[in-house]
Design a protein around this motif. Structure first.
Motif, PDB file in Angstrom:
ATOM      1  N   SER A 153       7.689   4.044   9.514  1.00 36.41           N
ATOM      2  CA  SER A 153       7.328   5.402   9.078  1.00 36.41           C
ATOM      3  C   SER A 153       6.148   5.356   8.121  1.00 36.41           C
ATOM      4  O   SER A 153       5.216   6.171   8.223  1.00 36.41           O
ATOM      5  N   THR A 154       6.172   4.393   7.202  1.00 38.07           N
ATOM      6  CA  THR A 154       5.088   4.264   6.227  1.00 38.07           C
ATOM      7  C   THR A 154       3.777   3.899   6.908  1.00 38.07           C
ATOM      8  O   THR A 154       2.716   4.462   6.602  1.00 38.07           O
ATOM      9  N   ARG A 155       3.836   2.941   7.840  1.00 37.93           N
ATOM     10  CA  ARG A 155       2.623   2.522   8.558  1.00 37.93           C
ATOM     11  C   ARG A 155       1.994   3.694   9.311  1.00 37.93           C
ATOM     12  O   ARG A 155       0.790   3.954   9.186  1.00 37.93           O
ATOM     13  N   ILE A 156       2.814   4.407  10.066  1.00 41.99           N
ATOM     14  CA  ILE A 156       2.285   5.525  10.848  1.00 41.99           C
ATOM     15  C   ILE A 156       1.808   6.633   9.930  1.00 41.99           C
ATOM     16  O   ILE A 156       0.739   7.231  10.146  1.00 41.99           O
ATOM     17  N   MET A 161      -2.679   9.755   8.041  1.00 43.95           N
ATOM     18  CA  MET A 161      -3.336  10.448   6.937  1.00 43.95           C
ATOM     19  C   MET A 161      -4.764   9.955   6.723  1.00 43.95           C
ATOM     20  O   MET A 161      -5.677  10.739   6.464  1.00 43.95           O
ATOM     21  N   VAL A 162      -4.965   8.636   6.828  1.00 41.85           N
ATOM     22  CA  VAL A 162      -6.235   8.050   6.412  1.00 41.85           C
ATOM     23  C   VAL A 162      -7.296   8.065   7.516  1.00 41.85           C
ATOM     24  O   VAL A 162      -8.457   8.405   7.262  1.00 41.85           O
ATOM     25  N   VAL A 163      -6.917   7.702   8.754  1.00 41.55           N
ATOM     26  CA  VAL A 163      -7.913   7.556   9.821  1.00 41.55           C
ATOM     27  C   VAL A 163      -8.706   8.842  10.075  1.00 41.55           C
ATOM     28  O   VAL A 163      -9.945   8.807  10.112  1.00 41.55           O
ATOM     29  N   PRO A 164      -8.071  10.011  10.245  1.00 40.32           N
ATOM     30  CA  PRO A 164      -8.871  11.228  10.458  1.00 40.32           C
ATOM     31  C   PRO A 164      -9.780  11.553   9.281  1.00 40.32           C
ATOM     32  O   PRO A 164     -10.914  12.018   9.477  1.00 40.32           O
ATOM     33  N   LEU A 264      13.071   2.738  -2.643  1.00 38.04           N
ATOM     34  CA  LEU A 264      12.821   2.177  -1.318  1.00 38.04           C
ATOM     35  C   LEU A 264      11.475   2.634  -0.772  1.00 38.04           C
ATOM     36  O   LEU A 264      10.726   1.855  -0.175  1.00 38.04           O
ATOM     37  N   VAL A 265      11.178   3.930  -0.962  1.00 35.26           N
ATOM     38  CA  VAL A 265       9.897   4.457  -0.484  1.00 35.26           C
ATOM     39  C   VAL A 265       8.740   3.803  -1.235  1.00 35.26           C
ATOM     40  O   VAL A 265       7.721   3.429  -0.635  1.00 35.26           O
ATOM     41  N   ARG A 266       8.900   3.655  -2.535  1.00 35.23           N
ATOM     42  CA  ARG A 266       7.839   3.017  -3.326  1.00 35.23           C
ATOM     43  C   ARG A 266       7.607   1.580  -2.854  1.00 35.23           C
ATOM     44  O   ARG A 266       6.465   1.130  -2.708  1.00 35.23           O
ATOM     45  N   HIS A 267       8.703   0.865  -2.587  1.00 33.78           N
ATOM     46  CA  HIS A 267       8.606  -0.518  -2.103  1.00 33.78           C
ATOM     47  C   HIS A 267       7.868  -0.571  -0.767  1.00 33.78           C
ATOM     48  O   HIS A 267       6.950  -1.391  -0.567  1.00 33.78           O
ATOM     49  N   ALA A 268       8.244   0.326   0.161  1.00 36.90           N
ATOM     50  CA  ALA A 268       7.606   0.351   1.477  1.00 36.90           C
ATOM     51  C   ALA A 268       6.145   0.766   1.376  1.00 36.90           C
ATOM     52  O   ALA A 268       5.272   0.189   2.045  1.00 36.90           O
ATOM     53  N   PHE A 269       5.852   1.756   0.521  1.00 35.95           N
ATOM     54  CA  PHE A 269       4.478   2.228   0.384  1.00 35.95           C
ATOM     55  C   PHE A 269       3.582   1.168  -0.254  1.00 35.95           C
ATOM     56  O   PHE A 269       2.424   0.996   0.150  1.00 35.95           O
ATOM     57  N   HIS A 271       3.885  -2.079  -0.085  1.00 38.64           N
ATOM     58  CA  HIS A 271       3.570  -3.087   0.934  1.00 38.64           C
ATOM     59  C   HIS A 271       2.706  -2.494   2.045  1.00 38.64           C
ATOM     60  O   HIS A 271       1.857  -3.178   2.607  1.00 38.64           O
ATOM     61  N   GLY A 272       2.940  -1.214   2.356  1.00 38.70           N
ATOM     62  CA  GLY A 272       2.113  -0.554   3.361  1.00 38.70           C
ATOM     63  C   GLY A 272       0.661  -0.447   2.928  1.00 38.70           C
ATOM     64  O   GLY A 272      -0.255  -0.612   3.739  1.00 38.70           O
ATOM     65  N   LEU A 273       0.444  -0.194   1.640  1.00 38.66           N
ATOM     66  CA  LEU A 273      -0.921  -0.086   1.119  1.00 38.66           C
ATOM     67  C   LEU A 273      -1.663  -1.412   1.195  1.00 38.66           C
ATOM     68  O   LEU A 273      -2.896  -1.437   1.191  1.00 38.66           O
ATOM     69  N   VAL A 274      -0.913  -2.510   1.267  1.00 38.13           N
ATOM     70  CA  VAL A 274      -1.532  -3.825   1.446  1.00 38.13           C
ATOM     71  C   VAL A 274      -1.642  -4.174   2.928  1.00 38.13           C
ATOM     72  O   VAL A 274      -2.698  -4.610   3.404  1.00 38.13           O
ATOM     73  N   LEU A 275      -0.544  -3.971   3.651  1.00 34.98           N
ATOM     74  CA  LEU A 275      -0.484  -4.414   5.049  1.00 34.98           C
ATOM     75  C   LEU A 275      -1.367  -3.571   5.966  1.00 34.98           C
ATOM     76  O   LEU A 275      -2.074  -4.131   6.826  1.00 34.98           O
ATOM     77  N   VAL A 276      -1.348  -2.250   5.810  1.00 31.82           N
ATOM     78  CA  VAL A 276      -2.113  -1.387   6.720  1.00 31.82           C
ATOM     79  C   VAL A 276      -3.610  -1.686   6.677  1.00 31.82           C
ATOM     80  O   VAL A 276      -4.248  -1.803   7.731  1.00 31.82           O
TER      81      VAL A 276
END
Length: 354
Positions: A153-156, A161-164, A264-269, A271-276
């Motif tokens: 969910s975080t990745r998508i 949000m960012v690509v457009p 949990l959301v903060r943890h996922a976000f 890592h998402g901010l690094v991984l994406v």
């Protein structure tokens, strides 16, 4: 006491409230002139409301019929002229396959070594595929379904949000003027409606029967593409129906965070901010190398292989006036490649360790 019919669960006041929040978010983004506003705005405001504990309801059960509308719409981008682009398509498809393997492998390594996930959860959370399919397969294999769903969910969410916004800022494109977003209801005749309805009515159950991932979208997309490639059908669904479908899809993504703790959301976000960005860097690098071979700008080659959801990335292509048929086909190659191969590879790896 008789059981409550399932359809009544979708008519509750908090479902309506969730959709109102989504519409308000879409309208706000539309007024701000942002790309893909109705899906992005619905997603952003619904997620915020869900995290604030407002009385929302997950709208994912509403998604399938509107995903079918999106599938028929994307299928209508497959016009006969597409058949003359074979060489470019081969290059982009090959690049997409390469990127899929690289992103899947790197995603696993990051989530296992850096985020500290267990091997099963890291494997299925790292695959750049759909939320529902990977969560189901990961859960059956013994992974943490909640973590898998949250990472996807975080990745998508981040990519949508960012690509457009990046494309709009870099190239000045806006989400208006696309031929597939310019049909009014009055422009479609009875024959047009018949073919569009037929694509959805046949494609959805057929997709379920043969076991396609996300059958509600991919089945109608395939039937619509065949009808439009052969010239039998020529019209796309009316723009108002496409926009409503975007709102529902956006609300489904946003309301998926309902009941999730901030930690949990903060943890996922985090890592998402690094991984994406790492995953996007891989896609950009491969796109720059493949672009001259395909005879296309790298920015066009990037979208087909971007590791977002197939429906979401295809809608971004639609909004940004990109090669919709190419983006949609490549995204489907990625999704099918992972869904057909991820579990088989996982079992093979597990067998080699036992």
């Amino acid at each position: 006491m008789p059981a409550r019919p399932p359809i009544l669960d979708l008519l509750s006041w908090n479902i309506l409230f969730t959709l109102i929040i989504a519409v308000v978010g879409g309208w706000a983004f539309h007024r701000l002139g942002l790309p893909l506003p109705w899906m992005m705005g619905a997603m952003a405001l619904t997620m915020l409301a869900a995290m604030l504990g407002m009385p929302l309801r997950r709208t994912r059960p509403l998604r399938p019929p509107f995903a079918a509308v999106i599938g028929v719409t994307l299928g209508s981008a497959f016009q006969p002229a597409v058949l003359g682009q074979g060489a470019a398509w081969v290059v982009v498809m090959a690049a997409t396959a390469l990127v899929t393997m690289l992103c899947g492998g790197l995603g696993y390594l990051y989530l296992r070594r850096v985020a500290g996930f267990d091997p099963v959860t890291a494997y299925f959370a790292g695959m750049p595929s759909g939320i529902q399919e990977m969560t189901l397969q990961g859960g059956l294999a013994g992974g943490d379904e909640r973590q898998i769903a949250l990472v996807h969910s975080t990745r998508i969410f981040l990519l949508v949000m960012v690509v457009p916004l990046l494309y709009a800022a870099t190239y000045g494109v806006r989400s208006t003027g696309s031929p597939l977003l310019s049909h009014s209801i009055s422009e479609l005749g009875a024959i047009d409606w018949s073919w569009l309805i037929l694509a959805g009515a046949i494609g959805w159950p057929l997709g379920k029967r043969i076991g396609l991932p996300n059958p509600a979208m991919i089945g109608p997309l395939i039937i619509s593409a065949i009808l439009h490639l052969t010239g039998i059908a020529k019209a796309a669904p009316p723009s108002v129906l496409i926009l409503i479908s975007q709102v529902v899809l956006g609300s489904a993504l946003g309301s998926g965070f309902l009941g999730t703790k901030w930690g949990l959301v903060r943890h996922a976000f985090l890592h998402g901010l690094v991984l994406v960005p790492i995953l996007c860097a891989i896609c950009v690098t491969v796109a720059i190398v493949a672009a001259p071979l395909a005879g296309l700008p790298w920015s066009v080659v990037f979208l087909p292989m971007a590791p977002g959801g197939a429906a979401e990335m295809s809608l971004i292509a639609l909004a940004l006036h990109a090669e919709v048929a190419l983006v949609t086909s490549s995204q489907l190659v990625r999704i099918l490649m992972i869904n057909l191969g991820a579990t088989a590879v996982f079992r093979l790896l597990r067998l080699t360790k036992t």
